[in-house]
Design a protein around this motif. Sequence first.
Motif, short mmCIF file in Angstrom:
data_model
loop_
_atom_site.label_atom_id
_atom_site.label_comp_id
_atom_site.label_asym_id
_atom_site.label_seq_id
_atom_site.Cartn_x
_atom_site.Cartn_y
_atom_site.Cartn_z
N LYS A 4 5.80 -12.81 14.06
CA LYS A 4 4.22 -14.19 13.63
C LYS A 4 3.56 -13.47 13.58
N PHE A 5 2.88 -12.15 14.34
CA PHE A 5 1.34 -11.58 14.59
C PHE A 5 1.06 -10.30 13.21
N PHE A 6 2.05 -10.28 12.49
CA PHE A 6 1.86 -9.59 11.70
C PHE A 6 2.00 -8.18 12.29
N GLU A 7 2.24 -8.29 13.49
CA GLU A 7 2.60 -6.48 13.80
C GLU A 7 4.83 -6.15 13.87
N ILE A 8 4.18 -4.80 12.93
CA ILE A 8 5.60 -3.61 12.83
C ILE A 8 6.62 -3.43 14.28
N THR A 9 7.11 -4.58 14.10
CA THR A 9 8.43 -4.55 14.62
C THR A 9 9.07 -2.99 14.88
N ASP A 10 9.36 -2.21 14.24
CA ASP A 10 10.07 -0.97 13.08
C ASP A 10 9.30 -0.14 11.87
N ASP A 11 7.93 0.59 12.64
CA ASP A 11 8.01 1.43 11.54
C ASP A 11 8.61 2.50 10.82
N THR A 12 9.81 2.79 11.45
CA THR A 12 10.75 4.01 11.11
C THR A 12 11.07 4.49 9.22
N ARG A 13 10.35 3.28 8.16
CA ARG A 13 9.86 3.70 7.29
C ARG A 13 9.13 4.77 6.53
N ILE A 14 7.97 4.00 7.41
CA ILE A 14 6.41 4.73 7.63
C ILE A 14 6.82 6.04 7.99
N ARG A 15 7.06 5.81 8.85
CA ARG A 15 6.77 7.16 9.88
C ARG A 15 7.73 8.31 9.17
N TYR A 16 8.67 7.88 8.50
CA TYR A 16 9.42 9.08 7.60
C TYR A 16 8.47 9.22 6.21
N SER A 17 7.93 8.39 5.85
CA SER A 17 6.96 8.95 5.16
C SER A 17 5.82 9.84 4.93
N ILE A 18 5.60 10.34 6.65
CA ILE A 18 5.05 11.56 6.73
C ILE A 18 4.71 12.60 6.14
N PRO A 19 5.92 13.78 6.33
CA PRO A 19 5.91 14.62 5.81
C PRO A 19 5.36 14.82 4.26
N THR A 20 5.87 13.57 3.58
CA THR A 20 5.30 13.81 1.74
C THR A 20 4.50 13.67 1.48
N ILE A 21 3.19 12.63 2.29
CA ILE A 21 1.79 12.47 2.89
C ILE A 21 1.55 14.08 2.86
N LYS A 22 1.92 14.77 3.90
CA LYS A 22 0.79 15.20 5.08
C LYS A 22 1.30 16.72 3.66
N LYS A 23 2.44 16.73 2.96
CA LYS A 23 2.49 17.97 2.25
C LYS A 23 1.67 18.19 0.83
N ILE A 24 1.16 16.78 0.57
CA ILE A 24 0.67 16.42 -0.85
C ILE A 24 -1.02 16.92 -0.47
N PHE A 25 -1.18 16.18 1.06
CA PHE A 25 -2.20 17.12 1.79
C PHE A 25 -2.55 18.51 1.76
N SER A 26 -1.53 18.84 2.04
CA SER A 26 -1.77 20.57 2.47
C SER A 26 -2.14 21.10 1.18
N ASP A 27 -1.80 20.99 0.56
CA ASP A 27 -2.10 21.66 -0.94
C ASP A 27 -3.06 20.38 -1.70
N LYS A 28 -3.93 20.31 -0.84
CA LYS A 28 -5.09 19.84 -1.60
C LYS A 28 -4.95 18.03 -2.85
N GLY A 29 -4.55 18.05 -2.36
CA GLY A 29 -4.14 16.52 -3.53
C GLY A 29 -4.52 15.08 -3.03
N LYS A 30 -4.29 14.07 -3.87
CA LYS A 30 -5.04 12.79 -3.38
C LYS A 30 -3.77 12.02 -4.12
#
Length: 399
Positions: free
Chosen positions: A29-55
Amino acid sequence: MKKIKTIDDFNFENQTALIRVDFNVPVNKFFEITDDTRIRYSIPTIKKIFSDKGKIVLISHFKRPKGIFRKEHSIKFLSDHLSKKLKISVNFCEVCVGKTVIEKVNALKPGEILLLENLRFYKEEEKEDHNFAYELSKLGNIYVNDAFGVVHRKHASITILPKFFKQKKCIGFLMKKEIQYLNQFLHGKGKKPITVLLGGAKISSKIEIIENFIKFADSILIGGGMSYPIVKIKGGRVGDSMIEKNQKFEKILKKILYKYQNIIHLPDDVIVADSFKNEANTKIVSIYSIPDGWMGLDIGPSSIKNFCKIIKKSGSIFWNGPVGVFEFSNFSLGTKSMAKAIANATEKGAFSLVGGGDSLASLKMGNYEKKISYLSTGGGSMLYYLNNKTLPGIEAIIS
């Protein structure tokens, strides 16, 4: 199936990746995330694109606002959480299409990321609207789908948007892992013995999974509401327990039980209650002899012992669905025991894959979620895939 392109097939240098993620995460009810699995699992994809110097431009839905802007359904709060995870500033845009967002996207520099507002604030998203998808397509050079939890949905950002990218579309690392691990079970390639634990209320949604897994699984354990239709088919008395009636799957079940009865394991005892509430009167009875006026709400001690014994000896374990009404503390022991047994087996070398909101919630009750080999980020999409059905979101990538 044709080869599915992944982000490893692209160089994102000076490119803008439009990533469809599934950040529909549970919050309190305080808009605190109780399970961020989906966010954590998306991080490698984001980091790969950043490592390529992408936006990067991120698009996601959150809850079910049904095309109406509601403050409680805004995903602006996610930008702070993402910023902490990525250790960079994540910008936010209050709209998904139009001049404002295009200007913000054009201003992005390599290594920068922009999160857009809830896709479902636009009714066009759930209507597979082509014009809406076209407007979204202006926001990137390469489309990346990393939203396994919604790839079974026929929504604009899932099925129509990829068409505007022709060959410049792919899946992210989260999607790649989901497909890889689910295929491992679907095709019986896991380490033996293979154990499948199925629970929950409805057997109709999992009958095809049973048909697919029965060919190679060493044990299929069935608990929860799914077990009572089977008991009834076998001539047992289930009292007032939940029974899903469907003549089609009853015929299929009879064939499966006749041919593979040694592989399918049902509870032998259950905890029954005289009403559907936590404070109800209870007793332990045979699952085949539940009295009228009583309903099975959890598996009994003998069943827990038998199921845990099979799980302990397993090399690969797949679990979807609770074996009792675990939301009630007095009927949660069976499901909690399954979670503990699977976590223990994993620590001793078994590969475990768990999916479905209730199963994941029960793991968190005992702090076992980090002891599982892989937590699937899809519920309906996972069942859809394991039922051997083509996922619209994947079809849109390979077509």
